[in-house]
Motif scaffolding. Sequence first.
Motif, mmCIF file in Angstrom:
data_model
loop_
_atom_site.group_PDB
_atom_site.id
_atom_site.type_symbol
_atom_site.label_atom_id
_atom_site.label_comp_id
_atom_site.label_asym_id
_atom_site.label_seq_id
_atom_site.Cartn_x
_atom_site.Cartn_y
_atom_site.Cartn_z
ATOM 1 N N VAL A 232 4.978 -40.275 10.741
ATOM 2 C CA VAL A 232 4.332 -39.333 9.832
ATOM 3 C C VAL A 232 2.818 -39.360 10.040
ATOM 4 C CG1 VAL A 232 4.314 -41.054 7.976
ATOM 5 C CG2 VAL A 232 4.045 -38.645 7.410
ATOM 6 N N TYR A 233 2.240 -38.181 10.120
ATOM 7 C CA TYR A 233 0.795 -37.990 10.211
ATOM 8 C C TYR A 233 0.332 -37.614 8.811
ATOM 9 C CZ TYR A 233 2.541 -37.327 14.957
ATOM 10 O OH TYR A 233 3.214 -37.483 16.141
ATOM 11 N N LYS A 234 -0.423 -38.530 8.183
ATOM 12 C CA LYS A 234 -0.801 -38.344 6.789
ATOM 13 C C LYS A 234 -2.282 -37.986 6.683
ATOM 14 C CE LYS A 234 2.625 -41.296 4.514
ATOM 15 N NZ LYS A 234 3.061 -40.342 3.478
ATOM 16 N N TYR A 235 -2.566 -36.999 5.865
ATOM 17 C CA TYR A 235 -3.945 -36.564 5.654
ATOM 18 C C TYR A 235 -4.172 -36.385 4.160
ATOM 19 C CZ TYR A 235 -3.587 -35.825 10.624
ATOM 20 O OH TYR A 235 -3.383 -36.034 11.962
ATOM 21 N N ILE B 77 -0.359 -23.644 4.610
ATOM 22 C CA ILE B 77 -0.009 -22.359 5.224
ATOM 23 C C ILE B 77 -0.641 -22.238 6.602
ATOM 24 C CG2 ILE B 77 -0.246 -19.852 5.001
ATOM 25 C CD1 ILE B 77 -0.234 -20.274 1.946
ATOM 26 N N ASP B 78 -1.905 -22.610 6.697
ATOM 27 C CA ASP B 78 -2.608 -22.533 7.987
ATOM 28 C C ASP B 78 -2.008 -23.484 9.010
ATOM 29 O OD1 ASP B 78 -4.230 -20.718 6.764
ATOM 30 O OD2 ASP B 78 -5.999 -21.996 6.638
ATOM 31 N N LEU B 79 -1.647 -24.685 8.575
ATOM 32 C CA LEU B 79 -1.057 -25.650 9.502
ATOM 33 C C LEU B 79 0.317 -25.207 9.981
ATOM 34 C CD1 LEU B 79 -2.133 -28.995 7.805
ATOM 35 C CD2 LEU B 79 -2.585 -28.368 10.186
ATOM 36 N N LYS B 80 1.104 -24.627 9.089
ATOM 37 C CA LYS B 80 2.422 -24.128 9.502
ATOM 38 C C LYS B 80 2.285 -23.069 10.589
ATOM 39 C CE LYS B 80 5.059 -24.993 5.263
ATOM 40 N NZ LYS B 80 5.749 -24.390 4.101
ATOM 41 N N GLU B 81 1.330 -22.195 10.447
ATOM 42 C CA GLU B 81 1.113 -21.153 11.449
ATOM 43 C C GLU B 81 0.587 -21.766 12.741
ATOM 44 O OE1 GLU B 81 0.784 -17.517 13.361
ATOM 45 O OE2 GLU B 81 1.856 -18.037 11.500
ATOM 46 N N HIS B 82 -0.337 -22.704 12.613
ATOM 47 C CA HIS B 82 -0.959 -23.312 13.788
ATOM 48 C C HIS B 82 0.016 -24.176 14.583
ATOM 49 C CE1 HIS B 82 -4.137 -25.038 16.253
ATOM 50 N NE2 HIS B 82 -3.761 -26.256 15.887
ATOM 51 N N LEU B 83 0.933 -24.837 13.878
ATOM 52 C CA LEU B 83 1.829 -25.798 14.537
ATOM 53 C C LEU B 83 3.215 -25.241 14.834
ATOM 54 C CD1 LEU B 83 1.005 -28.977 12.383
ATOM 55 C CD2 LEU B 83 0.060 -28.359 14.611
ATOM 56 N N LYS B 84 3.417 -23.960 14.617
ATOM 57 C CA LYS B 84 4.758 -23.402 14.792
ATOM 58 C C LYS B 84 5.262 -23.476 16.229
ATOM 59 C CE LYS B 84 3.196 -18.570 15.211
ATOM 60 N NZ LYS B 84 3.250 -17.225 14.572
ATOM 61 N N LYS C 202 -0.323 -34.758 17.683
ATOM 62 C CA LYS C 202 -1.551 -35.294 17.091
ATOM 63 C C LYS C 202 -2.762 -34.463 17.507
ATOM 64 C CE LYS C 202 -4.200 -38.516 15.153
ATOM 65 N NZ LYS C 202 -4.266 -39.855 15.753
ATOM 66 N N GLU C 203 -2.828 -34.104 18.783
ATOM 67 C CA GLU C 203 -3.961 -33.308 19.278
ATOM 68 C C GLU C 203 -3.943 -31.891 18.713
ATOM 69 O OE1 GLU C 203 -3.734 -33.570 23.497
ATOM 70 O OE2 GLU C 203 -4.518 -35.628 23.578
ATOM 71 N N ALA C 204 -2.755 -31.404 18.375
ATOM 72 C CA ALA C 204 -2.667 -30.067 17.768
ATOM 73 C C ALA C 204 -3.143 -30.097 16.310
ATOM 74 C CB ALA C 204 -1.235 -29.548 17.846
ATOM 75 N N ILE C 205 -2.922 -31.231 15.641
ATOM 76 C CA ILE C 205 -3.316 -31.356 14.230
ATOM 77 C C ILE C 205 -4.811 -31.596 14.105
ATOM 78 C CG2 ILE C 205 -3.012 -32.681 12.113
ATOM 79 C CD1 ILE C 205 -0.203 -33.431 13.171
ATOM 80 N N PHE D 85 -8.107 -29.710 14.137
ATOM 81 C CA PHE D 85 -7.880 -28.440 13.442
ATOM 82 C C PHE D 85 -7.903 -28.599 11.930
ATOM 83 C CE2 PHE D 85 -4.994 -25.461 11.349
ATOM 84 C CZ PHE D 85 -5.528 -24.243 11.749
ATOM 85 N N ILE D 86 -7.195 -29.601 11.420
ATOM 86 C CA ILE D 86 -7.102 -29.760 9.970
ATOM 87 C C ILE D 86 -8.472 -30.038 9.354
ATOM 88 C CG2 ILE D 86 -6.504 -32.226 10.176
ATOM 89 C CD1 ILE D 86 -4.830 -31.845 7.611
ATOM 90 N N PHE D 87 -9.297 -30.827 10.045
ATOM 91 C CA PHE D 87 -10.618 -31.149 9.502
ATOM 92 C C PHE D 87 -11.576 -29.964 9.618
ATOM 93 C CE2 PHE D 87 -9.032 -35.354 11.095
ATOM 94 C CZ PHE D 87 -8.687 -35.829 9.838
#
Length: 488
Positions: free
Chosen positions: A366-369, A383-390, A423-426, A429-431
Amino acid sequence: MFRRFLRCYSTLTKDRFPEIKRGNYAVLQDADVSFFEKVLNKNQIITDADEVDSYNKDWLNMVCGYSSIVLKPKSTEEVATILSYCNDRKLAVCPQGGNTGLVGGSVPVFDEIIISTSLMNKIIDFNSLTGVLVCQSGCVLETLMNFLQEQGFIMPLDLGAKGSCQIGGNVATNAGGLRLLRYGSLHNTVLGLQAVLANGDILDSMNTLKKDNTGYHLKHMFIGSEGTLGLITKVAIQCPPYPKATYLALLSIESYDTLLKVYKLARSNLAEILSSCELMDLASVEAAKENLKLSCPLPDAPFYMLLETSGSNGDHDEEKLSDFLTTCMDQNMILDGLTLTEPSKMRALWSLREGISSATKQDGYVYKYDVSLPLEVFYQIIIDLKEHLKVCSDMKRICGYGHLGDGNIHVNITSAEYSETLKEAIEPFIFERVSHFKGSISAEHGIGFMKTKYLKYSKNKSEILLMKNLKSLLDPKGILNPYKVLKD
């Protein structure tokens, strides 16, 4: 030379992050161990390989150091002697409480000496007139909660990890928890503390007054400093009276926009009795149901809101909560809802919320933020992460839950096993998205080791420079929790 056989079954931090280089610190020698054996009793020193390894790894198995020794002092004076020696020898140290952190802040990165506060677990004093508790930093949070309940008081802090986290670690990371909405942050409730500086000097700021306007409030430097400025050994904390009436409501809601309307109404109608407001999305609840076999008393819905009220007049509080729920139903703001007053049923419902963190871990990796966002865009990050990581086939689940009342959302993304691609996709981007929304990349777990290079998304250059200057002033040799918070 002091050596041992390394038995760390996780990937070593130095191998997973080869760009991080060991600082110019001394290496532990037999003579160092001999010195510690003169300061501490035999049962306060751990050198057995298997025992030490449990202190080397974090709860998420994200980071793993290779320290060969754990020191467990029982007093401030013992901590002072240890740090004075380590500072003279330039031996790096890693303070550790319950080791429940999520950003790698409480375990060594390389071979730092681990100083565990678990034996510093005495309740020193409690004043039932003022509600001020004084205790050592190694006291487990749940132990303090149980003690205070017997006195008719409560801790202003409640966390899912309360059974193992320690109050010193809570203060060092400025933990938030479930009831920050009602009682404020630890900057508000910690009245005083005692900390040992890198050179062994003891800073005694054990104030127990609610008001003290004499000069700089030095305690605030250590609240949230994550053991990089000093090792906290004692805490004085303001504790409120135990509520005479507590109610818990679970609501299911169709959309996030509607959820915000419900929250606004709750703040207005419940006002002074509202003690907690938590959000869980469907994916979070599904994780708890699937992996922990917990049950949710309401049918599936996109969002769930958990509301707690605490007050001194049960009839008054029940009437206010009833009027609030009636308004919600009359305006078609909720799909379904229930209220609970029986302690066992309330605990079961809280276990659903608090179990989400453990449930997502059982997916594999699990990648926790832990981020703070303005309420208007609180859930937009999911919502943004779901689109970005689809397009990431490695991802198994993404969910959002957390403290709606203070704008702190916990983002959990899972996969069957660790994936560097995911991990590199998250990250980052999330920050970047959090920064775009003018949020904070860390709401309550700190920066630790994992977020040092992303600190710039929440702090500007002048702030970071001042932080570095404070670190250099209080710890010029950099022995306290190196590689954490500030990027070298």
